[in-house]
Design an enzyme around this catalytic site. Structure first.
Site, PDB file in Angstrom:
ATOM      1  N   LYS A 112     -57.038  59.561  34.039  1.00  0.00           N
ATOM      2  CA  LYS A 112     -57.467  61.236  34.106  1.00  0.00           C
ATOM      3  C   LYS A 112     -57.936  61.903  32.913  1.00  0.00           C
ATOM      4  O   LYS A 112     -58.732  62.480  32.646  1.00  0.00           O
ATOM      5  CB  LYS A 112     -56.443  62.530  35.379  1.00  0.00           C
ATOM      6  CG  LYS A 112     -56.064  61.709  36.404  1.00  0.00           C
ATOM      7  CD  LYS A 112     -55.947  62.486  37.639  1.00  0.00           C
ATOM      8  CE  LYS A 112     -55.682  62.567  38.514  1.00  0.00           C
ATOM      9  NZ  LYS A 112     -54.771  62.815  39.763  1.00  0.00           N
ATOM     10  N   LYS A 193     -60.372  52.888  43.923  1.00  0.00           N
ATOM     11  CA  LYS A 193     -59.403  53.565  43.892  1.00  0.00           C
ATOM     12  C   LYS A 193     -60.304  54.769  45.015  1.00  0.00           C
ATOM     13  O   LYS A 193     -60.786  55.313  44.490  1.00  0.00           O
ATOM     14  CB  LYS A 193     -58.016  54.003  44.327  1.00  0.00           C
ATOM     15  CG  LYS A 193     -57.896  55.298  43.238  1.00  0.00           C
ATOM     16  CD  LYS A 193     -56.438  55.696  43.544  1.00  0.00           C
ATOM     17  CE  LYS A 193     -56.319  57.088  43.379  1.00  0.00           C
ATOM     18  NZ  LYS A 193     -55.706  57.646  43.921  1.00  0.00           N
ATOM     19  N   LYS A 196     -59.954  61.174  45.865  1.00  0.00           N
ATOM     20  CA  LYS A 196     -60.345  63.046  46.892  1.00  0.00           C
ATOM     21  C   LYS A 196     -61.295  63.335  45.463  1.00  0.00           C
ATOM     22  O   LYS A 196     -62.485  64.022  45.830  1.00  0.00           O
ATOM     23  CB  LYS A 196     -59.085  63.877  46.428  1.00  0.00           C
ATOM     24  CG  LYS A 196     -58.391  63.739  47.560  1.00  0.00           C
ATOM     25  CD  LYS A 196     -57.913  64.918  47.770  1.00  0.00           C
ATOM     26  CE  LYS A 196     -56.101  64.832  47.803  1.00  0.00           C
ATOM     27  NZ  LYS A 196     -55.022  63.905  46.394  1.00  0.00           N
TER      28      LYS A 196
HETATM   29  N1  AQP Z   1     -57.212  54.731  47.716  1.00  0.00           N
HETATM   30  C1  AQP Z   1     -56.271  55.481  48.159  1.00  0.00           C
HETATM   31  N2  AQP Z   1     -55.568  53.731  49.727  1.00  0.00           N
HETATM   32  C2  AQP Z   1     -54.363  54.034  49.371  1.00  0.00           C
HETATM   33  N3  AQP Z   1     -53.590  55.081  49.193  1.00  0.00           N
HETATM   34  C3  AQP Z   1     -54.009  56.551  48.177  1.00  0.00           C
HETATM   35  N4  AQP Z   1     -53.479  57.358  47.884  1.00  0.00           N
HETATM   36  C4  AQP Z   1     -54.701  57.526  47.526  1.00  0.00           C
HETATM   37  N5  AQP Z   1     -55.283  57.858  47.049  1.00  0.00           N
HETATM   38  C5  AQP Z   1     -55.258  56.265  48.374  1.00  0.00           C
HETATM   39  C6  AQP Z   1     -52.411  58.145  48.167  1.00  0.00           C
HETATM   40  O1  AQP Z   1     -52.386  58.794  48.747  1.00  0.00           O
HETATM   41  C7  AQP Z   1     -51.472  60.279  48.481  1.00  0.00           C
HETATM   42  C8  AQP Z   1     -51.374  61.696  48.355  1.00  0.00           C
HETATM   43  O2  AQP Z   1     -52.281  61.099  47.006  1.00  0.00           O
HETATM   44  P1  AQP Z   1     -51.610  62.547  46.263  1.00  0.00           P
HETATM   45  O3  AQP Z   1     -52.887  63.442  46.652  1.00  0.00           O
HETATM   46  O4  AQP Z   1     -50.722  62.870  45.333  1.00  0.00           O
HETATM   47  O5  AQP Z   1     -53.277  61.727  44.439  1.00  0.00           O
HETATM   48  P2  AQP Z   1     -53.501  60.449  44.307  1.00  0.00           P
HETATM   49  O6  AQP Z   1     -52.972  59.583  45.105  1.00  0.00           O
HETATM   50  O7  AQP Z   1     -53.882  60.897  42.914  1.00  0.00           O
HETATM   51  O8  AQP Z   1     -54.834  61.178  44.992  1.00  0.00           O
HETATM   52  P3  AQP Z   1     -56.638  61.276  45.399  1.00  0.00           P
HETATM   53  O9  AQP Z   1     -56.556  61.625  46.232  1.00  0.00           O
HETATM   54  O10 AQP Z   1     -56.724  59.572  44.567  1.00  0.00           O
HETATM   55  O11 AQP Z   1     -56.545  62.801  44.515  1.00  0.00           O
HETATM   56  P4  AQP Z   1     -56.780  62.474  43.163  1.00  0.00           P
HETATM   57  O12 AQP Z   1     -58.019  62.148  42.803  1.00  0.00           O
HETATM   58  O13 AQP Z   1     -56.635  64.663  43.440  1.00  0.00           O
HETATM   59  O14 AQP Z   1     -55.979  62.560  41.815  1.00  0.00           O
HETATM   60  C9  AQP Z   1     -50.174  59.433  47.930  1.00  0.00           C
HETATM   61  O15 AQP Z   1     -49.080  58.158  48.287  1.00  0.00           O
HETATM   62  C10 AQP Z   1     -51.431  57.707  47.211  1.00  0.00           C
HETATM   63  O16 AQP Z   1     -50.834  57.019  46.842  1.00  0.00           O
END
Ligand code: AQP
Length: 329
Positions: A112, A193, A196
């Site tokens: 990030k 992966k 969001k």
């Molecule tokens: N691609 C993924 N596959 C499986 N699990 C996932 N999680 C996130 N992406 C995947 C799981 O979703 C939960 C919430 O995630 P988060 O909102 O805390 O942040 P993150 O892991 O950083 O998810 P994102 O979607 O990638 O968000 P941004 O882009 O905002 O950083 C967690 O349990 C995570 O493991």
């Protein structure tokens, strides 16, 4: 007493099927055997700039989605992180026992930080706040996707360090990954992966995407040059689509193999798309009903905060006492 579960999601964009299959689906299952606390981690979201009005709206959207996927507020607590001040309070105390080198090694921080012109301190501190979220409730189990495993290891390291310095204080939390769906990959790039905050309209399927958009995204998903599904030689794009199908259906490996082997990619994608659409339909319907019920959501979040605050305050008081800080009790 039932073991306690804690987990959270950032309201930093549209929740996608990776969030659902990696985390939320497991959360729903765990409600019957555990005391569950599920959190909208808005303090984590602001580690990267968020438009205030959009963030406010996303917090409620995520809360409504928690309910729509099947989190039952009568048995589980749904909370907004910033409405329980003890999260930030404990995070500071844990920051003071965390070596900065531990944080600089975190993969998510490096990824990030690389995409930012200036890196806020909050981005580096993110895993300490996550440790505070979990340790605040003395959680035994944390159901997350694979991308959060490293942060969970760090949480245990921080807890161990605190316990060694100040005496036994924190329960050591365990990571719980789903068997399938722990790492859902981007549809446009199966090497990264699903996320969001990733750019690109064809990257992820949002939980609230309409059927046509889901169909379009899945039909355009990156695959490989094989004509049909071959489990021995298939590339990461096809594997990802089949994993998504399996994670939604919970079919065993043999059934998945029998169903997809030899199927042309066009047909296979259609099967996946229709499965995703049908699985999300009741969630979207329930989401609409929740949003249309005035007062329901704020009531759920207020009740959640009231229910968990005594646990959080007890931990903060204990930590203050252990550290020699001034405590009211
Ligand atoms: N691609 C993924 N596959 C499986 N699990 C996932 N999680 C996130 N992406 C995947 C799981 O979703 C939960 C919430 O995630 P988060 O909102 O805390 O942040 P993150 O892991 O950083 O998810 P994102 O979607 O990638 O968000 P941004 O882009 O905002 O950083 C967690 O349990 C995570 O493991």
């Amino acid at each position: 007493m039932k073991p306690r579960v804690f987990s959270g999601v950032q309201p930093s964009g549209d929740l996608h099927i990776g969030n659902y299959l990696g985390a939320l689906k497991n959360w729903v299952r765990m409600q019957s055997g555990y005391e569950c606390i599920y959190c909208i981690v808005d303090l984590h979201a602001i580690t990267l700039y968020q438009d205030p009005a959009e963030l406010r709206a996303k917090i409620e959207e995520v809360a409504a989605l928690f309910l729509a996927v099947g989190i039952d507020p009568a048995v589980s607590s749904i909370i907004v992180q910033s409405s329980v001040p003890a999260h930030a309070e404990l995070a500071w105390m844990l920051t003071c026992v965390t070596p900065v080198g531990w944080l600089q090694r975190m993969t998510q921080f490096k990824a990030k930080a690389a995409s930012q012109d200036t890196v806020g301190d909050g981005l580096l501190q993110y895993p300490v706040l996550m440790a505070a979220d979990i340790l605040l409730y003395q959680a035994h189990i944390v159901p997350v996707g694979e991308d959060q495993s490293q942060h969970l290891e760090l949480t245990r390291d921080i807890a161990q360090r605190f316990n060694a310095l100040y005496g036994d204080t924190f329960v050591m939390p365990e990571t719980k990954l789903p068997e399938v769906g722990a790492r859902v990959m981007g549809l446009d790039d199966p090497e990264t992966k699903m996320s969001k905050s990733a750019p690109g309209v064809g990257h992820g399927v949002a939980l609230l995407d309409p059927p046509d958009a889901i169909r379009k995204k899945i039909m355009r998903a990156t695959t490989d040059s094989n004509p049909a599904v071959d489990f021995e030689t298939m590339g990461p794009g096809v594997r990802n689509l089949i994993n998504i199908f399996q994670a939604f259906t919970d079919w065993p490996d043999e059934q998945i193999r029998a169903h997809f082997s030899g199927l042309g990619y066009g047909q296979a994608k259609k099967q996946v798309a229709e499965m995703v659409i049908e699985s999300l339909r009741p969630i979207q319907q329930r989401h609409r009903e929740i949003v249309d019920e005035p007062g329901y959501l704020p009531g759920v979040l207020k009740q959640g905060a009231e229910r968990v605050s005594p646990i959080a305050n007890e931990t903060v008081e204990l930590v203050k006492k252990r550290m020699g800080l001034y405590s009211r009790s």
